[in-house]
Structure formats: C-alpha cells, structure tokens
Design a protein around this motif. Structure first.
Motif, mmCIF file in Angstrom:
data_model
loop_
_atom_site.group_PDB
_atom_site.id
_atom_site.type_symbol
_atom_site.label_atom_id
_atom_site.label_comp_id
_atom_site.label_asym_id
_atom_site.label_seq_id
_atom_site.Cartn_x
_atom_site.Cartn_y
_atom_site.Cartn_z
ATOM 1 N N THR A 23 32.009 -45.796 7.895
ATOM 2 C CA THR A 23 32.957 -45.940 6.790
ATOM 3 C C THR A 23 34.310 -45.448 7.298
ATOM 4 N N PRO A 24 35.349 -46.269 7.195
ATOM 5 C CA PRO A 24 36.657 -45.882 7.723
ATOM 6 C C PRO A 24 37.321 -44.781 6.895
ATOM 7 N N PRO A 25 38.360 -44.170 7.442
ATOM 8 C CA PRO A 25 39.077 -43.116 6.716
ATOM 9 C C PRO A 25 39.504 -43.581 5.333
ATOM 10 N N GLY A 26 39.241 -42.717 4.342
ATOM 11 C CA GLY A 26 39.686 -42.978 2.979
ATOM 12 C C GLY A 26 38.816 -43.924 2.169
ATOM 13 N N GLU A 27 37.809 -44.579 2.770
ATOM 14 C CA GLU A 27 36.976 -45.509 2.008
ATOM 15 C C GLU A 27 36.021 -44.723 1.105
ATOM 16 N N GLU A 28 36.128 -44.958 -0.202
ATOM 17 C CA GLU A 28 35.249 -44.288 -1.155
ATOM 18 C C GLU A 28 33.882 -44.962 -1.122
ATOM 19 N N HIS A 29 32.839 -44.143 -0.992
ATOM 20 C CA HIS A 29 31.488 -44.657 -0.860
ATOM 21 C C HIS A 29 30.490 -43.603 -1.333
ATOM 22 N N TRP A 30 29.225 -43.992 -1.402
ATOM 23 C CA TRP A 30 28.130 -43.061 -1.648
ATOM 24 C C TRP A 30 26.976 -43.495 -0.760
ATOM 25 N N HIS A 31 26.033 -42.602 -0.515
ATOM 26 C CA HIS A 31 24.837 -42.961 0.237
ATOM 27 C C HIS A 31 23.670 -42.109 -0.206
ATOM 28 N N GLY A 32 22.466 -42.651 -0.003
ATOM 29 C CA GLY A 32 21.269 -41.935 -0.400
ATOM 30 C C GLY A 32 20.024 -42.749 -0.137
ATOM 31 N N ALA A 33 18.941 -42.356 -0.802
ATOM 32 C CA ALA A 33 17.649 -43.009 -0.649
ATOM 33 C C ALA A 33 17.475 -44.089 -1.711
ATOM 34 N N THR A 34 16.544 -44.994 -1.464
ATOM 35 C CA THR A 34 16.179 -45.966 -2.488
ATOM 36 C C THR A 34 15.367 -45.238 -3.562
ATOM 37 N N PRO A 35 15.141 -45.885 -4.706
ATOM 38 C CA PRO A 35 14.339 -45.232 -5.744
ATOM 39 C C PRO A 35 12.904 -44.917 -5.304
ATOM 40 N N ASP A 36 12.403 -45.649 -4.300
ATOM 41 C CA ASP A 36 10.998 -45.521 -3.902
ATOM 42 C C ASP A 36 10.771 -44.904 -2.521
ATOM 43 N N ASP A 37 11.826 -44.648 -1.777
ATOM 44 C CA ASP A 37 11.670 -44.200 -0.387
ATOM 45 C C ASP A 37 12.491 -42.956 -0.090
ATOM 46 N N PHE A 38 11.949 -42.100 0.754
ATOM 47 C CA PHE A 38 12.744 -41.042 1.352
ATOM 48 C C PHE A 38 13.662 -41.687 2.377
ATOM 49 N N THR A 39 14.712 -41.002 2.760
ATOM 50 C CA THR A 39 15.510 -41.442 3.898
ATOM 51 C C THR A 39 16.112 -40.222 4.574
ATOM 52 N N ALA A 40 16.428 -40.399 5.842
ATOM 53 C CA ALA A 40 17.120 -39.362 6.610
ATOM 54 C C ALA A 40 18.131 -40.048 7.509
ATOM 55 N N HIS A 41 19.280 -39.414 7.656
ATOM 56 C CA HIS A 41 20.275 -39.952 8.579
ATOM 57 C C HIS A 41 21.043 -38.819 9.248
ATOM 58 N N LEU A 42 21.576 -39.150 10.405
ATOM 59 C CA LEU A 42 22.533 -38.270 11.060
ATOM 60 C C LEU A 42 23.891 -38.613 10.480
ATOM 61 N N ALA A 43 24.590 -37.607 9.978
ATOM 62 C CA ALA A 43 25.940 -37.787 9.458
ATOM 63 C C ALA A 43 26.896 -37.196 10.490
ATOM 64 N N MET A 44 27.830 -38.015 10.953
ATOM 65 C CA MET A 44 28.780 -37.596 11.990
ATOM 66 C C MET A 44 30.190 -37.857 11.502
ATOM 67 N N LEU A 45 31.026 -36.832 11.578
ATOM 68 C CA LEU A 45 32.415 -37.010 11.170
ATOM 69 C C LEU A 45 33.313 -36.026 11.906
ATOM 70 N N ASP A 46 34.568 -36.399 11.984
ATOM 71 C CA ASP A 46 35.585 -35.516 12.548
ATOM 72 C C ASP A 46 36.245 -34.767 11.411
ATOM 73 N N ASN A 47 36.419 -33.473 11.601
ATOM 74 C CA ASN A 47 37.096 -32.654 10.599
ATOM 75 C C ASN A 47 38.589 -32.955 10.596
ATOM 76 N N ALA A 48 39.180 -32.914 9.424
ATOM 77 C CA ALA A 48 40.630 -33.059 9.295
ATOM 78 C C ALA A 48 41.294 -31.773 9.782
ATOM 79 N N GLN A 49 42.586 -31.845 10.000
ATOM 80 C CA GLN A 49 43.315 -30.650 10.440
ATOM 81 C C GLN A 49 43.113 -29.501 9.457
ATOM 82 N N ASP A 50 43.144 -29.820 8.176
ATOM 83 C CA ASP A 50 42.814 -28.850 7.140
ATOM 84 C C ASP A 50 41.375 -29.153 6.717
#
Length: 133
Positions: free
Chosen positions: A87-114
């Motif tokens: 997801t590019p900078p500033g793109e509003e989004h959500w993520h999660g599992a389906t109603p019937d399944d667990f999910t796991a993901h690696l979340a990777m991001l760069d911290n902002a200066q602040d």
C-alpha cells in the motif's frame, strides 16, 4: 552479530483493531538512518484493523490463512500464503482475516521522521465494508 531475545506477544488495542489481533515484533531500527520495522501479525477469524494509512507505505506478506485487504474505493482483495501486497504512502486501507479463517502476515514499514506520524489511525471498518464481495 547480535541475537535478540524473543519479545513478548502483545494483543493489539481495540481502539485500532476489531476482534483478536496479536503482534510479535521482529525488527526495529538499530542504527542512525535505519527506519524499517517488521512484525508478525495474527488475526482470528473476523478480526481486522481500523482504517489507517502509513506515511511511507506498508508491505504485507501473507504467511498463513486467508487475508482480506480493503481500500476506500470499496475494493476488497483476498490474499493467500506467499502473496505480498504493497500500500503506497497515504493510501487509506484496512486488513485482517476472513470471517471463517485465521490469517497471519509479516507487516513491514518504514518509520516516518516523527514516529507518531508513521501510522495514521482512523475509524473502525463498518460491517458492510468488511463483508463486501
């Protein structure tokens, strides 16, 4: 070389997540100029983030289960193990599992200066937004 001790698993707060979501920190910046943060995030069926965006974007790599990612234009995509989404900078989004399944993901991001502006948290995802086909 440095081996870090395992950090404790933490439950993510209900202000930013619906359902049970657990986080295991993997990597954080160590040296001046480094900004990358990585975490393993696990969602129980039906659990999801609130709407949010990242100042420098975010990469999600699904490792287990079935994930959903939604965008403000109403699109909801399904991701499976081995798939990676950016997801590019500033793109509003959500993520999660389906109603019937667990999910796991690696979340990777760069911290902002602040670091307080790295992630901008917004309102919770409405049920009709989550259940879109």
């Amino acid at each position: 070389m440095q081996i870090d001790p395992k950090q404790p698993t933490t439950k993510n707060p209900p202000e930013m997540f619906a359902g049970d979501v657990w986080l295991d920190p993997i990597a954080a910046p160590r040296e001046p100029g480094q900004t990358m943060t990585v975490a393993m995030v696990r969602f129980t069926p039906g659990a999801r983030t609130a709407w949010h965006s990242h100042a420098k974007g975010q990469t999600l790599h699904v490792t287990d289960g079935v994930a959903l990612v939604g965008t403000r234009d109403g699109r909801v995509v399904e991701l499976h193990p081995g798939q990676t989404l950016y997801t590019p900078p500033g793109e509003e989004h959500w993520h999660g599992a389906t109603p019937d399944d667990f999910t796991a993901h690696l979340a990777m991001l760069d911290n902002a200066q602040d670091p307080a502006t790295t992630t901008t948290w917004l309102e919770h995802v409405a049920d009709d937004e989550y259940h879109r086909p």
